[in-house]
Write a protein that holds these residues in place. Structure first.
Motif, PDB file in Angstrom:
ATOM      1  N   ALA A   1       0.823  -1.212   0.000  1.00 32.81           N
ATOM      2  CA  ALA A   1       0.000   0.000   0.000  1.00 32.81           C
ATOM      3  C   ALA A   1       0.855   1.260   0.000  1.00 32.81           C
ATOM      4  O   ALA A   1       0.519   2.252  -0.661  1.00 32.81           O
ATOM      5  CB  ALA A   1      -0.935   0.002   1.211  1.00 32.81           C
ATOM      6  N   THR A   2       1.974   1.252   0.717  1.00 28.71           N
ATOM      7  CA  THR A   2       2.856   2.424   0.752  1.00 28.71           C
ATOM      8  C   THR A   2       3.429   2.709  -0.633  1.00 28.71           C
ATOM      9  O   THR A   2       3.436   3.864  -1.096  1.00 28.71           O
ATOM     10  CB  THR A   2       4.002   2.201   1.760  1.00 28.71           C
ATOM     11  OG1 THR A   2       3.449   2.011   3.068  1.00 28.71           O
ATOM     12  CG2 THR A   2       4.941   3.393   1.783  1.00 28.71           C
ATOM     13  N   VAL A   3       3.910   1.666  -1.312  1.00 31.47           N
ATOM     14  CA  VAL A   3       4.452   1.850  -2.657  1.00 31.47           C
ATOM     15  C   VAL A   3       3.354   2.291  -3.618  1.00 31.47           C
ATOM     16  O   VAL A   3       3.561   3.167  -4.467  1.00 31.47           O
ATOM     17  CB  VAL A   3       5.109   0.538  -3.154  1.00 31.47           C
ATOM     18  CG1 VAL A   3       5.536   0.666  -4.611  1.00 31.47           C
ATOM     19  CG2 VAL A   3       6.312   0.184  -2.281  1.00 31.47           C
ATOM     20  N   PHE A   4       2.167   1.711  -3.492  1.00 30.30           N
ATOM     21  CA  PHE A   4       1.037   2.059  -4.346  1.00 30.30           C
ATOM     22  C   PHE A   4       0.653   3.531  -4.171  1.00 30.30           C
ATOM     23  O   PHE A   4       0.512   4.272  -5.150  1.00 30.30           O
ATOM     24  CB  PHE A   4      -0.154   1.156  -4.000  1.00 30.30           C
ATOM     25  CG  PHE A   4      -1.428   1.531  -4.700  1.00 30.30           C
ATOM     26  CD1 PHE A   4      -1.643   1.182  -6.027  1.00 30.30           C
ATOM     27  CD2 PHE A   4      -2.427   2.234  -4.031  1.00 30.30           C
ATOM     28  CE1 PHE A   4      -2.826   1.528  -6.675  1.00 30.30           C
ATOM     29  CE2 PHE A   4      -3.607   2.583  -4.668  1.00 30.30           C
ATOM     30  CZ  PHE A   4      -3.809   2.235  -5.991  1.00 30.30           C
TER      31      PHE A   4
ATOM     32  N   ASP B   1       8.692   9.803  -4.978  1.00 27.65           N
ATOM     33  CA  ASP B   1       9.763   8.813  -5.074  1.00 27.65           C
ATOM     34  C   ASP B   1      10.293   8.500  -3.679  1.00 27.65           C
ATOM     35  O   ASP B   1      10.745   9.402  -2.957  1.00 27.65           O
ATOM     36  CB  ASP B   1      10.906   9.339  -5.953  1.00 27.65           C
ATOM     37  CG  ASP B   1      10.495   9.453  -7.410  1.00 27.65           C
ATOM     38  OD1 ASP B   1       9.688   8.608  -7.860  1.00 27.65           O
ATOM     39  OD2 ASP B   1      10.963  10.395  -8.089  1.00 27.65           O
ATOM     40  N   LEU B   2      10.238   7.228  -3.293  1.00 31.10           N
ATOM     41  CA  LEU B   2      10.724   6.811  -1.985  1.00 31.10           C
ATOM     42  C   LEU B   2      12.200   6.431  -2.075  1.00 31.10           C
ATOM     43  O   LEU B   2      12.609   5.731  -3.001  1.00 31.10           O
ATOM     44  CB  LEU B   2       9.914   5.618  -1.469  1.00 31.10           C
ATOM     45  CG  LEU B   2       8.416   5.857  -1.244  1.00 31.10           C
ATOM     46  CD1 LEU B   2       7.726   4.560  -0.828  1.00 31.10           C
ATOM     47  CD2 LEU B   2       8.190   6.941  -0.187  1.00 31.10           C
TER      48      LEU B   2
ATOM     49  N   LEU C   1       3.941  10.588   3.423  1.00 27.40           N
ATOM     50  CA  LEU C   1       2.845  10.420   2.473  1.00 27.40           C
ATOM     51  C   LEU C   1       1.515  10.797   3.134  1.00 27.40           C
ATOM     52  O   LEU C   1       1.344  10.611   4.341  1.00 27.40           O
ATOM     53  CB  LEU C   1       2.781   8.975   1.970  1.00 27.40           C
ATOM     54  CG  LEU C   1       3.938   8.523   1.080  1.00 27.40           C
ATOM     55  CD1 LEU C   1       3.843   7.026   0.807  1.00 27.40           C
ATOM     56  CD2 LEU C   1       3.953   9.299  -0.229  1.00 27.40           C
ATOM     57  N   PRO C   2       0.563  11.326   2.374  1.00 24.68           N
ATOM     58  CA  PRO C   2      -0.719  11.727   2.959  1.00 24.68           C
ATOM     59  C   PRO C   2      -1.553  10.527   3.393  1.00 24.68           C
ATOM     60  O   PRO C   2      -1.715   9.562   2.633  1.00 24.68           O
ATOM     61  CB  PRO C   2      -1.402  12.487   1.808  1.00 24.68           C
ATOM     62  CG  PRO C   2      -0.785  11.944   0.568  1.00 24.68           C
ATOM     63  CD  PRO C   2       0.639  11.613   0.928  1.00 24.68           C
TER      64      PRO C   2
END
Length: 445
Positions: free
Chosen positions: A321-324, A332-333, A372-373
């Motif tokens: 979910a974080t990557v999505f 960009d992480l 991230l929001p």
């Protein structure tokens, strides 16, 4: 000479058929009768809801007395109090290790397939209110109950575990006088396990109604815009459940993964249909002891602890979910961000134990840590119910795996039972096996 035997279908097969047929019926109702008020009000929200809710409530009814009594008898059967600390240390280490592996695997798969690529924001809901996660210090303080009766009434699992451990230790240290109390709990444990067996025989009806109601409400139309995210999540969950746990069983425990997964089918069906690790505790405890051969002294501690703090499936959700969400928002992480996700999700599996809606709360924590929001959670909430069912099945698989590994390391695993496909079958299932064997012998004659 041939004889005819009335063959009954095994309980596990009944549950699997109930789960599949319930899903198909639910999808059919969603597809063709979504606007039919009678079907919606009297069948889905009426019959299915009532039977399914009663079934889950009956399982939860057994959790507190079963964990309490089983843990007390398990602690006293150890004899050596030092063994309790050793088992607890192994359990905590293995649960944290598998969670860290799960989140790392999830991030690797998600980065490779990038499920957020091409996702359109208008396909998602736009509102989500993230709850505040509790501080770790508060979780540690709340582990000790100020009122054990209140803890049992509220189902506070960590508090119940702490009180039962102390009570079991006190009985052990009391000596001869404590044996009278122990005899009562040993007899009570047998009675409670018999109650669990009674509930298991009613399981197909409850599972059918739960699955039918879920799929009648969810349908498949929600999957279309989130198909890639859904498939990546399922792939990560499946790879961890089958791959990671099979490797641990075969390499660390020298146990057969095939036998293991064959024997926990009932646990998986219960976990999938209820989407609750806690509600599945009675079935998990009975299975790991009677079917897999783990001694109660180990299982009574590792199973309820795992249901409370072991969240491999939820950790996988954090990673994917974080990557999505990062991909959808064009963020960009960095490698530091990924390491932060791994650390936060692993520690949060303990820090948010026992909190309702723990998966989404944990995800809100992780998103906040990498900037991230939290509103991004609304993008995935539509399919989260179905994924939550799969995540729960992965979680209980981890509970059973760790229990077997620790029991093996403590010489508390009866491998004769583990290797016997018929061991621990309910009475009606054992009769079925005997009838089938007799039939084969008669045919040979």
């Amino acid at each position: 000479m041939q004889k005819n035997h009335n063959k009954k279908m095994s309980l596990t097969m009944q549950i699997m058929i109930a789960m599949i047929s319930g899903g198909l019926l639910g999808l059919a109702l969603n597809l063709w009768f979504a606007e039919n008020s009678f079907i919606q009000n009297f069948i889905i929200d009426g019959l299915f809801n009532v039977v399914g809710t009663i079934f889950v409530s009956s399982l939860k009814m057994m959790v507190v007395p079963l964990v309490m009594v089983s843990l007390i008898t398990g602690v006293t059967s150890l004899g050596d109090i030092n063994a309790l600390g050793r088992i607890g240390g192994k359990a905590l280490l293995l649960y944290l290790l598998t969670t860290a592996v799960a989140i790392t695997l999830a991030l690797s798969i998600a980065v490779t397939f990038d499920p957020g690529a091409g996702f359109e924001m208008e396909n998602a809901q736009t509102e989500f209110a993230a709850g505040e996660p509790p501080a770790l210090s508060k979780v540690l303080i709340d582990m000790v109950p100020t009122n054990p009766i209140s803890a049992m009434a509220e189902g506070s699992m960590l508090q119940i575990i702490v009180f039962a451990l102390l009570f079991g230790i006190a009985i052990t240290l009391t000596g001869e006088k404590g044996r009278h109390v122990l005899n009562f709990f040993n007899d009570l444990n047998v009675v409670i396990m018999k109650m669990v067996e009674i509930l298991m025989k009613l399981a197909p009806f409850g599972v059918f109604c739960l699955i039918a109601k879920t799929f009648a409400g969810q349908g498949l139309e929600l999957l279309a815009p989130l198909a890639k995210y859904f498939l990546v999540m399922v792939a990560a969950l499946g790879l961890h459940a089958i791959g990671t746990f099979s490797l641990l069983l075969s390499l660390v425990g020298r146990l057969s993964p095939w036998l293991f997964f064959n024997k926990i089918r009932a646990i998986l069906a219960f976990a999938f249909s209820t989407a609750s690790s806690n509600a599945t505790i009675p079935i998990t405890l009975r299975t790991v002891e009677s079917r897999l051969g783990a001694n109660n002294s180990v299982a009574s501690f590792t199973v309820p602890l795992g249901a409370t703090i072991n969240m491999d499936g939820t950790a996988i959700m954090q990673g994917v979910a974080t990557v999505f969400i990062a991909s959808v928002y064009g963020v960009d992480l960095s490698m530091n961000d990924y390491l932060t996700v791994i650390l936060t999700a692993t520690l949060a599996s303990i820090g948010t134990a026992g909190v309702p809606g723990v998966g989404l709360i944990m995800l809100a924590m992780v998103l906040g840590e990498v900037g991230l929001p939290t509103e991004g959670i609304a993008l995935i909430i539509g399919v989260d119910r179905l994924l939550d069912m799969i995540r729960t099945a992965v979680n209980v698989t981890g509970d059973a795996t760790v229990t077997c590994l620790i029991a093996k390391s403590e010489n508390a695993l009866d491998e004769t039972i583990f290797n016997d496909p018929q061991a621990g079958l309910l009475e009606n299932e054992a009769e079925d096996v005997d009838a089938e064997q007799n039939s084969l012998l008669d045919n040979e004659k």
